[in-house]
Scaffold this motif. Structure first.
Motif, short mmCIF file in Angstrom:
data_model
loop_
_atom_site.label_atom_id
_atom_site.label_comp_id
_atom_site.label_asym_id
_atom_site.label_seq_id
_atom_site.Cartn_x
_atom_site.Cartn_y
_atom_site.Cartn_z
N ARG A 5 0.87 -1.38 -0.13
CA ARG A 5 0.29 0.26 -0.43
C ARG A 5 0.96 1.16 -0.39
NH1 ARG A 5 -5.05 -1.59 0.66
NH2 ARG A 5 -5.48 -3.48 2.03
N THR A 6 1.79 1.14 0.17
CA THR A 6 2.92 2.24 0.70
C THR A 6 3.78 2.69 -0.95
OG1 THR A 6 5.16 1.19 1.41
CG2 THR A 6 3.08 2.71 2.64
N TRP A 7 3.19 1.53 -2.06
CA TRP A 7 4.07 1.52 -2.86
C TRP A 7 3.97 3.23 -3.81
CZ3 TRP A 7 3.67 -4.36 -4.73
CH2 TRP A 7 4.86 -4.74 -4.16
N LYS A 8 5.12 3.39 -4.38
CA LYS A 8 4.90 4.61 -5.47
C LYS A 8 4.46 4.21 -6.70
CE LYS A 8 5.74 8.02 -2.21
NZ LYS A 8 6.81 9.44 -1.57
N GLY A 9 3.31 5.11 -7.39
CA GLY A 9 3.14 4.22 -9.27
C GLY A 9 2.42 2.81 -9.19
N ARG A 10 2.10 2.74 -11.00
CA ARG A 10 1.23 1.48 -11.12
C ARG A 10 2.10 1.06 -10.39
NH1 ARG A 10 -0.65 1.86 -16.47
NH2 ARG A 10 -2.16 0.07 -15.81
N LEU A 11 3.20 1.01 -10.47
CA LEU A 11 3.75 -0.73 -10.85
C LEU A 11 4.53 -1.35 -9.25
CD1 LEU A 11 5.09 -0.25 -14.74
CD2 LEU A 11 3.22 -1.68 -14.06
#
Length: 165
Positions: A5-11
């Motif tokens: 949930r903390t990942w940034k961006g679409r991938l």
């Protein structure tokens, strides 16, 4: 899961790197635009021609269809259109799909000893077949005393070194 949930961006990070690797590998490819989404790409290394359809997300090499990530032939086409590679990655590889896939908690199974018994035929694993190994082409029969002897190799420089007094 919380980390996703903390990942940034679409991938996800591991998927995000692959289009850039493929872009670098595809730098030497020549791109011929057929229309907005169809291209012919000529690989300068192998001189093979590949048809790329960005709308259908396909390439003649097949790597794009298998991985869902633009291959080294599709990336120069995306760069030529000045578009983002993340828009051409299969939706099943996005962060949103990852979060949906792993959002449900998987309950652990109880100990096998307390499983209920099931009526029906016993299911066994398939029988293991032992493969017969092939003999080496250059194998020859050796005498028992030949196995003990080993040939000593002399390097081409050792004779020059021993000649010095």
């Amino acid at each position: 899961m919380k980390e996703a949930r903390t990942w940034k961006g679409r991938l996800p990070l591991d998927v995000k790197k692959k289009p850039y690797v493929n872009r670098d590998e595809g730098r030497t490819c020549k791109v011929l635009e057929i229309d907005d989404y169809d291209f012919e790409v000529i690989d300068d290394v192998t001189y093979e021609s590949f048809v790329v359809d960005l709308d259908k997300r396909t390439c003649g090499c097949g790597a794009y269809q298998i991985s869902g990530i633009p291959c080294k032939h599709a990336m120069p086409c995306i760069v030529m259109k000045c578009e983002c590679a993340a828009n051409y990655v299969d939706p099943r590889l996005t962060v949103g799909a990852y979060i949906i896939t792993y959002s449900e908690f998987i309950k652990p199974l109880p100990n096998q000893a307390i499983w209920p018994s099931v009526q029906g035929p016993e299911i066994n694993p398939p029988e293991m077949l032992v493969q017969v190994s092939k003999l080496k082409k250059h194998a020859s029969k050796k005498e028992p005393n030949e196995l003990l002897r080993k040939k000593k190799r002399i390097s081409k420089f050792s004779s020059a070194l021993t000649a010095v007094v």
